[in-house]
Design a protein around this motif. Structure first.
Motif, PDB file in Angstrom:
ATOM      1  N   GLU A  45       0.834  -1.203   0.000  1.00 38.01           N
ATOM      2  CA  GLU A  45       0.000   0.000   0.000  1.00 38.01           C
ATOM      3  C   GLU A  45       0.872   1.257   0.000  1.00 38.01           C
ATOM      4  OE1 GLU A  45      -3.924  -1.501   2.474  1.00 38.01           O
ATOM      5  OE2 GLU A  45      -2.092  -1.004   3.573  1.00 38.01           O
ATOM      6  N   ARG A  46       1.924   1.237   0.803  1.00 45.31           N
ATOM      7  CA  ARG A  46       2.833   2.382   0.868  1.00 45.31           C
ATOM      8  C   ARG A  46       3.508   2.601  -0.491  1.00 45.31           C
ATOM      9  NH1 ARG A  46       6.114   0.984   5.116  1.00 45.31           N
ATOM     10  NH2 ARG A  46       4.410   1.537   6.502  1.00 45.31           N
ATOM     11  N   ARG A  47       3.864   1.523  -1.142  1.00 48.90           N
ATOM     12  CA  ARG A  47       4.501   1.613  -2.464  1.00 48.90           C
ATOM     13  C   ARG A  47       3.528   2.209  -3.487  1.00 48.90           C
ATOM     14  NH1 ARG A  47       6.439  -3.405  -6.128  1.00 48.90           N
ATOM     15  NH2 ARG A  47       7.414  -2.177  -7.757  1.00 48.90           N
ATOM     16  N   ILE A  48       2.275   1.794  -3.429  1.00 52.62           N
ATOM     17  CA  ILE A  48       1.258   2.318  -4.350  1.00 52.62           C
ATOM     18  C   ILE A  48       1.081   3.823  -4.151  1.00 52.62           C
ATOM     19  CG2 ILE A  48      -1.224   2.302  -4.880  1.00 52.62           C
ATOM     20  CD1 ILE A  48      -1.114  -0.752  -4.289  1.00 52.62           C
ATOM     21  N   ILE A  49       0.972   4.258  -2.908  1.00 52.80           N
ATOM     22  CA  ILE A  49       0.823   5.683  -2.611  1.00 52.80           C
ATOM     23  C   ILE A  49       2.051   6.453  -3.103  1.00 52.80           C
ATOM     24  CG2 ILE A  49       0.721   7.377  -0.721  1.00 52.80           C
ATOM     25  CD1 ILE A  49      -1.950   5.976  -1.331  1.00 52.80           C
ATOM     26  N   HIS A  50       3.219   5.895  -2.886  1.00 55.26           N
ATOM     27  CA  HIS A  50       4.454   6.550  -3.339  1.00 55.26           C
ATOM     28  C   HIS A  50       4.472   6.661  -4.864  1.00 55.26           C
ATOM     29  CE1 HIS A  50       8.733   7.138  -4.201  1.00 55.26           C
ATOM     30  NE2 HIS A  50       8.790   7.690  -3.015  1.00 55.26           N
ATOM     31  N   MET A  51       4.142   5.572  -5.538  1.00 50.32           N
ATOM     32  CA  MET A  51       4.156   5.608  -7.005  1.00 50.32           C
ATOM     33  C   MET A  51       3.164   6.629  -7.547  1.00 50.32           C
ATOM     34  SD  MET A  51       4.765   1.707  -8.369  1.00 50.32           S
ATOM     35  CE  MET A  51       3.612   0.861  -7.299  1.00 50.32           C
ATOM     36  N   ARG A  52       1.998   6.720  -6.917  1.00 53.47           N
ATOM     37  CA  ARG A  52       0.959   7.622  -7.430  1.00 53.47           C
ATOM     38  C   ARG A  52       1.265   9.083  -7.144  1.00 53.47           C
ATOM     39  NH1 ARG A  52      -1.112  10.165 -10.362  1.00 53.47           N
ATOM     40  NH2 ARG A  52      -3.267  10.805 -10.443  1.00 53.47           N
ATOM     41  N   ASP A  55       5.994   9.601  -7.369  1.00 51.18           N
ATOM     42  CA  ASP A  55       6.488   9.343  -8.727  1.00 51.18           C
ATOM     43  C   ASP A  55       5.510   9.825  -9.797  1.00 51.18           C
ATOM     44  OD1 ASP A  55       8.672   8.121  -7.538  1.00 51.18           O
ATOM     45  OD2 ASP A  55       7.816   6.114  -7.704  1.00 51.18           O
ATOM     46  N   GLU A  56       4.262  10.115  -9.394  1.00 51.98           N
ATOM     47  CA  GLU A  56       3.199  10.602 -10.273  1.00 51.98           C
ATOM     48  C   GLU A  56       2.917   9.646 -11.438  1.00 51.98           C
ATOM     49  OE1 GLU A  56       4.136  14.653 -11.353  1.00 51.98           O
ATOM     50  OE2 GLU A  56       3.799  15.362  -9.310  1.00 51.98           O
ATOM     51  N   LEU A  57       2.906   8.353 -11.126  1.00 57.80           N
ATOM     52  CA  LEU A  57       2.582   7.356 -12.142  1.00 57.80           C
ATOM     53  C   LEU A  57       1.076   7.243 -12.314  1.00 57.80           C
ATOM     54  CD1 LEU A  57       5.041   4.451 -11.224  1.00 57.80           C
ATOM     55  CD2 LEU A  57       5.403   6.344 -12.813  1.00 57.80           C
ATOM     56  N   THR A  58       0.657   6.834 -13.491  1.00 60.04           N
ATOM     57  CA  THR A  58      -0.765   6.582 -13.736  1.00 60.04           C
ATOM     58  C   THR A  58      -1.135   5.233 -13.122  1.00 60.04           C
ATOM     59  OG1 THR A  58      -0.377   5.407 -15.805  1.00 60.04           O
ATOM     60  CG2 THR A  58      -0.639   7.824 -15.936  1.00 60.04           C
ATOM     61  N   GLN A  59      -2.416   4.977 -13.040  1.00 64.53           N
ATOM     62  CA  GLN A  59      -2.871   3.680 -12.520  1.00 64.53           C
ATOM     63  C   GLN A  59      -2.375   2.540 -13.403  1.00 64.53           C
ATOM     64  OE1 GLN A  59      -7.120   4.042 -12.183  1.00 64.53           O
ATOM     65  NE2 GLN A  59      -6.985   5.479 -10.482  1.00 64.53           N
ATOM     66  N   ILE A  62       1.225   1.957 -12.526  1.00 66.74           N
ATOM     67  CA  ILE A  62       1.303   1.288 -11.224  1.00 66.74           C
ATOM     68  C   ILE A  62       0.978  -0.184 -11.388  1.00 66.74           C
ATOM     69  CG2 ILE A  62       0.241   1.115  -8.925  1.00 66.74           C
ATOM     70  CD1 ILE A  62      -0.149   4.217  -9.111  1.00 66.74           C
ATOM     71  N   GLY A  63      -0.066  -0.468 -12.154  1.00 65.91           N
ATOM     72  CA  GLY A  63      -0.434  -1.859 -12.423  1.00 65.91           C
ATOM     73  C   GLY A  63       0.707  -2.633 -13.059  1.00 65.91           C
ATOM     74  N   MET A  71      -7.257  -1.767 -13.570  1.00 60.94           N
ATOM     75  CA  MET A  71      -8.470  -1.779 -12.754  1.00 60.94           C
ATOM     76  C   MET A  71      -8.153  -2.213 -11.318  1.00 60.94           C
ATOM     77  SD  MET A  71     -11.656  -1.117 -12.516  1.00 60.94           S
ATOM     78  CE  MET A  71     -12.279  -1.009 -14.162  1.00 60.94           C
ATOM     79  N   HIS A  72      -7.319  -3.242 -11.179  1.00 61.52           N
ATOM     80  CA  HIS A  72      -6.958  -3.710  -9.841  1.00 61.52           C
ATOM     81  C   HIS A  72      -6.126  -2.651  -9.109  1.00 61.52           C
ATOM     82  CE1 HIS A  72      -6.653  -6.703  -6.738  1.00 61.52           C
ATOM     83  NE2 HIS A  72      -5.333  -6.541  -6.694  1.00 61.52           N
ATOM     84  N   ALA A  73      -5.205  -2.000  -9.831  1.00 62.01           N
ATOM     85  CA  ALA A  73      -4.419  -0.920  -9.230  1.00 62.01           C
ATOM     86  C   ALA A  73      -5.343   0.206  -8.774  1.00 62.01           C
ATOM     87  CB  ALA A  73      -3.389  -0.396 -10.221  1.00 62.01           C
ATOM     88  N   SER A  74      -6.360   0.507  -9.567  1.00 59.98           N
ATOM     89  CA  SER A  74      -7.333   1.536  -9.215  1.00 59.98           C
ATOM     90  C   SER A  74      -8.074   1.168  -7.934  1.00 59.98           C
ATOM     91  CB  SER A  74      -8.332   1.729 -10.358  1.00 59.98           C
ATOM     92  OG  SER A  74      -9.349   2.620  -9.979  1.00 59.98           O
ATOM     93  N   ARG A  75      -8.479  -0.075  -7.823  1.00 55.99           N
ATOM     94  CA  ARG A  75      -9.191  -0.530  -6.616  1.00 55.99           C
ATOM     95  C   ARG A  75      -8.305  -0.450  -5.382  1.00 55.99           C
ATOM     96  NH1 ARG A  75     -11.257  -5.280 -10.023  1.00 55.99           N
ATOM     97  NH2 ARG A  75     -13.222  -4.468 -10.840  1.00 55.99           N
ATOM     98  N   LEU A  76      -7.039  -0.861  -5.539  1.00 56.58           N
ATOM     99  CA  LEU A  76      -6.108  -0.808  -4.410  1.00 56.58           C
ATOM    100  C   LEU A  76      -5.878   0.629  -3.958  1.00 56.58           C
ATOM    101  CD1 LEU A  76      -3.467  -3.406  -5.662  1.00 56.58           C
ATOM    102  CD2 LEU A  76      -5.089  -3.732  -3.779  1.00 56.58           C
TER     103      LEU A  76
END
Length: 92
Positions: A45-52, A55-59, A62-63, A71-76
């Motif tokens: 979860e921390r990695r996802i928040i950091h990437m978004r 790092d300003e990555l798109t979903q 991130i996926g 879609m799964h990245a979006s849900r997470l």
């Protein structure tokens, strides 16, 4: 309707004296409220928040990094942000 010049300059001097809202202060306050919530995240979860948000990555990007669909990245991401909102509301 025009205000007299003296009134305009008095208003400006008053604003300089009392100051204005400091957006940087709001960011610091938000960070202090978020810090314990971020600390409570698991590594993924921390990695996802950091990437978004760092790092300003798109979903989709991130996926790709996580080996899941966009879609799964979006849900997470949505689930984690919902936890943040709930946590922020309980700290007010």
């Amino acid at each position: 309707m025009h205000r007299p010049r003296s009134e305009i300059s008095e208003h400006s001097a008053l604003a300089d004296f009392i100051g204005t809202d400091d957006n940087a202060l709001e960011v610091v306050e938000d960070f202090h409220a978020l810090a314990p919530l971020i600390a409570g995240l698991d590594g993924r979860e921390r990695r996802i928040i950091h990437m978004r948000f760092v790092d300003e990555l798109t979903q989709a990007q991130i996926g790709e990094h996580l080996g899941v669909s966009q879609m799964h990245a979006s849900r997470l991401l949505s689930r984690t942000l919902t936890e943040f909102r709930t946590g922020m509301l309980t700290t007010i």
